[in-house]
Design a protein around this motif. Structure first.
Motif: not given
Length: 383
Positions: A271, A275, A278-279, A292-293, A296
């Motif tokens: 996940d 994520a 995606e950035r 983002a890492h 999550v």
């Protein structure tokens, strides 16, 4: 001459560098990073462990000062025509010889950039350089000038990165074919390296990481090999390398039936990886991708078990590391640009439970976002 880029592409790279020198008020650049020398001229060696310098003037002139073993190396692998050799002897003073070269090039009283942040310039040699040029010219740190150019890859560079990723996938398959209860770590490493070398690849910028049992919670190379237990865990970080371009991957492979915690941590790592990817879009920053890492990992309760960086740029790098600028960490303002190649690694080390989980792959940043260069899946494998 085994150039791996057209002379036109290399000439354009040097022209862009010269324009940057002029924009920064510099009359020339003293290069000690082997990556810069390779990028601008094709020069390929490990002789940078000794005193060596490539001078590039804002007027386009370039002169290499090196040792005798690298004379033919430069002649055969680069576009450099003016190669000077300093001779080994007890009173050798290569930086005084460099001063004479710079005087010949009209650099007296000029302002020169220096790649001080370079594995090819030790602290001792840096002091010798400053002493030799003291009062002759003005020196300023320009360590990142060529490095920032190298961060965005040309179509030919991207083709080499894609081939490196194919070799990384082949190495992973070799590891899967070799690993299992009783397997020897040395045989796994041999199979991985063999897949890369037989595919025309190169030595990587640093050693492959391999560790099992308690050492699966290490993310640095260490000496010493063991046989895998019937119930075990194996952490691997490696890079396919082609023409010195790297495509890294990272995996933790349970041996035997995965523990419930392996499965849980793998789900979190997957996940987090998705994520981050995606950035990886033009205009976003490396710091935002790292966040983002963290979001999550922290939401899943793994704040104490993650690291403070989760990847970095890749390209043509030389020993001792394949890591390149910029890095994925909180607050890094560097912006993603199409043509960047970025390795994203999710690392979870639960020291209390003695359980490791890692998941990583290399992406190309495109106008539309991240393109994984590896074709290997993200499912949890076990042997």
């Amino acid at each position: 001459m085994p150039l791996h880029f057209s002379e036109e592409e290399l000439a354009e790279r040097r022209a862009r560098t010269c324009r940057l020198l002029a924009d920064n008020g510099l009359d020339g650049l003293l290069m000690f990073r082997q990556e810069s020398m390779y990028y601008l001229t094709g020069y390929d060696t490990f002789g940078y462990c000794f005193a060596q310098c490539l001078y590039l003037g804002a007027d386009g002139r370039n002169v290499l000062l090196t040792r005798a073993p690298d004379l033919r190396q430069a002649q055969h692998t680069s576009t450099i025509e003016d190669i000077r050799v300093w001779v080994d002897h007890p009173e050798a003073a290569p930086f005084r010889e460099l001063r004479a070269i710079l005087e010949e090039a009209g650099c007296a009283g000029r302002r020169l950039g220096v790649e001080y942040e370079a594995y090819g310039l030790t602290a001792a040699n840096g002091k010798r350089l400053d002493a030799a040029l003291d009062g002759f010219c003005s020196l300023t740190d320009a360590s990142d000038l060529v490095t920032r150019l190298r961060a965005v890859k040309s179509p030919q560079e991207i083709a080499y990165a894609r081939r490196a990723a194919e070799l990384a996938d082949a190495a992973w398959q070799a590891a899967l074919d070799t690993a299992g209860p009783g397997a020897f770590e040395g045989d796994i490493l041999a199979a991985m390296h063999g897949a890369i070398f037989s595919g025309g690849g190169d030595d990587p910028g640093n050693e492959f990481i391999i560790g099992s049992g308690p050492q699966a919670l290490l993310c640095r190379y260490h000496t010493g090999r063991r046989h895998l237990d019937p119930q075990d865990q194996l952490t691997l970080e490696w890079a396919g390398t082609y023409r010195h371009y790297h495509a890294a991957m990272m995996r933790t492979l349970p041996i035997g039936e995965p523990l419930p915690l392996h499965r849980e941590m793998h789900a979190v790592a997957r996940d987090a990886l998705l994520a981050v990817e995606e950035r990886l879009k033009p205009g976003n920053t490396f710091g935002e991708a790292f966040d983002a890492h963290g979001a999550v990992m922290d939401a899943a309760g793994y704040a104490a078990h993650r690291l403070n960086a989760c990847g970095y740029s890749l390209g043509t790098t030389f020993a001792p590391t394949w890591m390149d600028w910029p890095m994925l960490y909180h607050g890094n303002p560097a912006v993603f640009v199409p043509g960047m190649v970025v390795f994203c690694h999710m690392i979870i080390f639960n020291s209390e439970a003695g359980v490791a989980m890692t998941l990583g792959r290399t992406n190309l940043v495109t106008e539309g976002g991240a393109e994984p260069l590896s074709k290997s899946g993200l499912d949890l494998e076990h042997r």
